[in-house]
Design a protein around this motif. Structure first.
Motif, short mmCIF file in Angstrom:
data_model
loop_
_atom_site.label_atom_id
_atom_site.label_comp_id
_atom_site.label_asym_id
_atom_site.label_seq_id
_atom_site.Cartn_x
_atom_site.Cartn_y
_atom_site.Cartn_z
N TYR A 113 -28.00 16.07 -12.88
CA TYR A 113 -27.94 17.62 -12.92
C TYR A 113 -28.24 18.39 -13.84
O TYR A 113 -28.99 19.60 -13.86
N LEU A 114 -27.85 18.10 -15.07
CA LEU A 114 -28.27 18.46 -16.33
C LEU A 114 -29.68 18.50 -16.58
O LEU A 114 -30.25 19.64 -17.10
N CYS A 115 -30.32 17.35 -16.31
CA CYS A 115 -31.91 17.38 -16.32
C CYS A 115 -32.48 18.21 -15.49
O CYS A 115 -33.71 18.86 -15.68
N PRO A 164 -21.80 15.19 -32.14
CA PRO A 164 -22.43 14.89 -33.30
C PRO A 164 -23.06 16.03 -34.00
O PRO A 164 -23.38 17.08 -33.36
N TYR A 165 -23.03 16.39 -35.17
CA TYR A 165 -23.74 17.28 -35.92
C TYR A 165 -25.19 16.93 -36.19
O TYR A 165 -25.40 15.77 -36.42
N ILE A 166 -26.15 17.72 -35.47
CA ILE A 166 -27.48 17.47 -35.42
C ILE A 166 -28.19 18.40 -36.09
O ILE A 166 -29.61 18.76 -35.79
N GLY A 167 -27.78 19.57 -37.10
CA GLY A 167 -28.30 20.57 -37.69
C GLY A 167 -28.02 21.89 -37.56
O GLY A 167 -28.15 22.80 -38.08
N PRO A 179 -29.45 13.51 -27.55
CA PRO A 179 -28.15 13.71 -27.47
C PRO A 179 -27.24 13.81 -26.63
O PRO A 179 -26.09 13.45 -26.53
N LEU A 180 -27.87 14.66 -25.45
CA LEU A 180 -27.05 14.77 -24.46
C LEU A 180 -26.79 13.57 -23.80
O LEU A 180 -25.58 13.35 -23.07
N ALA A 181 -27.70 12.71 -23.39
CA ALA A 181 -27.55 11.55 -22.58
C ALA A 181 -26.94 10.46 -23.49
O ALA A 181 -26.17 10.08 -22.88
N ASN A 182 -26.96 10.37 -24.72
CA ASN A 182 -26.17 9.75 -25.56
C ASN A 182 -24.85 9.84 -25.54
O ASN A 182 -23.89 9.04 -25.33
N PHE A 183 -24.39 11.21 -25.73
CA PHE A 183 -22.96 11.73 -25.56
C PHE A 183 -22.40 11.27 -24.15
O PHE A 183 -21.23 10.82 -24.03
N ALA A 184 -23.33 11.58 -23.23
CA ALA A 184 -22.48 11.05 -21.73
C ALA A 184 -22.28 9.73 -21.52
O ALA A 184 -21.27 9.47 -20.94
N ASP A 222 -28.75 23.39 -27.09
CA ASP A 222 -28.98 22.71 -25.80
C ASP A 222 -27.62 21.51 -25.52
O ASP A 222 -27.29 21.61 -24.52
N LEU A 223 -27.07 21.10 -26.58
CA LEU A 223 -25.90 20.38 -26.42
C LEU A 223 -24.70 21.09 -26.09
O LEU A 223 -23.96 20.53 -25.32
N THR A 224 -24.43 21.90 -27.30
CA THR A 224 -23.41 22.74 -26.80
C THR A 224 -23.32 23.50 -25.38
O THR A 224 -22.29 23.56 -24.78
N GLY A 225 -24.29 23.92 -25.05
CA GLY A 225 -24.57 24.71 -23.91
C GLY A 225 -24.38 23.67 -22.74
O GLY A 225 -23.66 24.03 -21.62
#
Length: 251
Positions: A197-199, A68-71, A181-186, A80-83
């Motif tokens: 593991y990401l958390c 998703p585009y978030i800015g 967004p990380l959790a929503n994407f997962a 954070d998302l892309t990394g």
């Protein structure tokens, strides 16, 4: 529609931001994963230049058109998302070579730990000192809350945060991620096993800086919020084995 690149046959739509920034995203991935190049070669049996290309191919073909585009560059949450999903792409590729999720999680920690230690001791000391300045932290994070609130009104899939004043009982500072967004994407695309593991990587970065983090809720597992709590007179939790497997109630 401006800002979107349409893929034929109604497949996922890649936002213009990700399409334009592919070269930078690939460079960022290499910067992070080159820190564990030896471990990746051992795990895959391939030279690093081959395995990193395989990981990038997965990332480009399976993830970029779904983000998703978030800015974009205007918000830190984009990075954070892309990394984070560089590690997911790494994991999906390593599975083909018989590597399990716990081994993948350990590689995440090694990469993030080595990245954190690339900061100079002086910078780490400054962050430790900042963490003890509750008044300044609250001011900074309240400003971030406001920025995130404005951003989420434009881009609903963005991070949303709330600084807790006063902090949660027993802690010197606390804030909540109300939306991640990380959790929503997962959850949307089937990468749930990676989220704990990401958390855990939050404990790695703050642990290297000597900032004692404690978390008992996550958006992913509990569905309400992620809590980030600092207790300045405490000892940092070890980050391997991952905090969520240590039996102390932290996640």
């Amino acid at each position: 529609m401006i800002g979107l690149i349409y893929i034929k046959d109604k497949e996922e739509v890649m936002h213009e931001y990700y399409a334009k920034n592919k070269a930078k995203l690939k460079k960022d991935m290499n910067k992070m994963l080159s820190l564990i190049s030896g471990e990746l070669e051992e795990a895959s049996g391939k030279q690093y230049k081959e395995i990193i290309e395989e990981i990038w191919t997965y990332y480009e073909n399976e993830l970029l058109d779904k983000f998703p585009y978030i800015g974009g560059n205007k918000v830190s949450g984009t990075r954070d998302l892309t990394g984070a999903y560089c590690f997911v792409a790494m994991g999906e590729v390593l599975k083909k070579y018989g590597i399990g999720i716990d081994e993948i999680g350990k590689l995440m920690v090694l990469s993030y730990e080595r990245l954190a230690y690339k900061m100079s001791p002086i910078v780490r000391k400054i962050f430790r000192k900042l963490a003890k300045n509750t008044k300044l932290l609250n001011k900074m994070f309240l400003k971030r809350d406001d920025k995130n609130e404005k951003n989420v009104s434009k881009y609903p899939d963005s991070f949303k945060t709330k600084t807790e004043i006063p902090p949660e009982e027993g802690y010197d500072f606390s804030f909540h991620n109300i939306a991640c967004p990380l959790a929503n994407f997962a959850k949307k695309y089937g990468y749930e096993e990676y989220m704990p593991y990401l958390c855990n990587l939050d404990y790695v970065m703050l642990g290297v800086m000597g900032i004692p983090l404690f978390r008992e809720h996550t958006c992913f597992e509990d569905g309400d919020y992620c809590d980030f709590k600092i207790k300045n007179d405490a000892k940092s939790l070890p980050y391997w084995p991952p905090v969520f497997r240590q039996g102390k109630g932290y996640k």
